[in-house]
Design a protein around this motif. Sequence first.
Motif, PDB file in Angstrom:
ATOM      1  N   UNK A   1       0.833  -1.209   0.000  1.00  0.00           N
ATOM      2  CA  UNK A   1       0.000   0.000   0.000  1.00  0.00           C
ATOM      3  C   UNK A   1       0.865   1.256   0.000  1.00  0.00           C
ATOM      4  N   UNK A   2       1.886   1.262   0.869  1.00  0.00           N
ATOM      5  CA  UNK A   2       2.773   2.426   0.963  1.00  0.00           C
ATOM      6  C   UNK A   2       3.521   2.634  -0.355  1.00  0.00           C
ATOM      7  N   UNK A   3       3.977   1.565  -0.974  1.00  0.00           N
ATOM      8  CA  UNK A   3       4.694   1.680  -2.244  1.00  0.00           C
ATOM      9  C   UNK A   3       3.778   2.212  -3.338  1.00  0.00           C
ATOM     10  N   UNK A   4       2.537   1.721  -3.390  1.00  0.00           N
ATOM     11  CA  UNK A   4       1.585   2.210  -4.390  1.00  0.00           C
ATOM     12  C   UNK A   4       1.261   3.679  -4.172  1.00  0.00           C
ATOM     13  N   UNK A   5       1.115   4.095  -2.905  1.00  0.00           N
ATOM     14  CA  UNK A   5       0.819   5.498  -2.618  1.00  0.00           C
ATOM     15  C   UNK A   5       1.984   6.393  -3.027  1.00  0.00           C
ATOM     16  N   UNK A   6       3.217   5.961  -2.782  1.00  0.00           N
ATOM     17  CA  UNK A   6       4.394   6.736  -3.214  1.00  0.00           C
ATOM     18  C   UNK A   6       4.397   6.907  -4.730  1.00  0.00           C
ATOM     19  N   UNK A   7       4.082   5.852  -5.439  1.00  0.00           N
ATOM     20  CA  UNK A   7       4.039   5.904  -6.896  1.00  0.00           C
ATOM     21  C   UNK A   7       2.954   6.874  -7.363  1.00  0.00           C
ATOM     22  N   UNK A   8       1.802   6.817  -6.708  1.00  0.00           N
ATOM     23  CA  UNK A   8       0.695   7.719  -7.059  1.00  0.00           C
ATOM     24  C   UNK A   8       1.059   9.172  -6.758  1.00  0.00           C
ATOM     25  N   UNK A   9       1.742   9.407  -5.644  1.00  0.00           N
ATOM     26  CA  UNK A   9       2.193  10.763  -5.308  1.00  0.00           C
ATOM     27  C   UNK A   9       3.106  11.311  -6.393  1.00  0.00           C
ATOM     28  N   UNK A  10       4.030  10.467  -6.867  1.00  0.00           N
ATOM     29  CA  UNK A  10       4.932  10.896  -7.937  1.00  0.00           C
ATOM     30  C   UNK A  10       4.182  11.277  -9.192  1.00  0.00           C
ATOM     31  N   UNK A  11       3.154  10.494  -9.542  1.00  0.00           N
ATOM     32  CA  UNK A  11       2.328  10.821 -10.724  1.00  0.00           C
ATOM     33  C   UNK A  11       1.612  12.148 -10.552  1.00  0.00           C
ATOM     34  N   UNK A  12       1.034  12.357  -9.372  1.00  0.00           N
ATOM     35  CA  UNK A  12       0.292  13.605  -9.105  1.00  0.00           C
ATOM     36  C   UNK A  12       1.241  14.789  -9.186  1.00  0.00           C
ATOM     37  N   UNK A  13       2.424  14.660  -8.589  1.00  0.00           N
ATOM     38  CA  UNK A  13       3.386  15.767  -8.608  1.00  0.00           C
ATOM     39  C   UNK A  13       3.848  16.083 -10.041  1.00  0.00           C
ATOM     40  N   UNK A  14       4.039  15.040 -10.859  1.00  0.00           N
ATOM     41  CA  UNK A  14       4.466  15.278 -12.248  1.00  0.00           C
ATOM     42  C   UNK A  14       3.360  15.973 -13.045  1.00  0.00           C
ATOM     43  N   UNK A  15       2.109  15.605 -12.795  1.00  0.00           N
ATOM     44  CA  UNK A  15       0.993  16.200 -13.543  1.00  0.00           C
ATOM     45  C   UNK A  15       0.749  17.637 -13.122  1.00  0.00           C
ATOM     46  N   UNK A  16       0.838  17.924 -11.821  1.00  0.00           N
ATOM     47  CA  UNK A  16       0.506  19.260 -11.317  1.00  0.00           C
ATOM     48  C   UNK A  16       1.717  20.135 -11.082  1.00  0.00           C
TER      49      UNK A  16
END
Length: 160
Positions: A144-159
């Motif tokens: 879960x923590x690894x998936x959330x880190x990956x999702x955070x990276x995607x959000x930061x790249x998009x915004x």
Amino acid sequence: MARPRPASFEKVKTVAENRRARYEYFLEEFFEAGIALTGTEVKSLRFGEGSIAESYAEVKDNEVWLVNANVPEFSHGNRHNHEPKRPRKLLLHEREINKLRVGVQREGMTLIPLSIFFNGRGRAKVELALAKGKKMHDKRDTEKARDWKREQGRILRQNG
């Protein structure tokens, strides 16, 4: 006075890696150990062959042994070729061996080899870790923590 150890080991060429270890265990303390090899084993490792996926280390009679590591026979070897899954002696200082023995006996930890590599001087080394096994819910939390880190990276790249 002894020279201080580097935080991470100087890996020049990684031969074999145990990638499941970080998923299956909580890794507590790391050690760099030399490994006693025969000539054909070294040649086989230099060609990038070898596996430590199912291996572990154990302390026996004040020595540490790498058990079940697979170093396949050297293709150009002769009748004096080595046995692929033989136990191999790991070379550590006595205080490190004592620390490993205490961790395994008292605290119920396991000795897991993380990687086999060649250092800057061309010596074959094994990265060992004192580890504690994860339960199923711990593995889910890690995922879960690894998936959330990956999702955070995607959000930061998009915004970002």
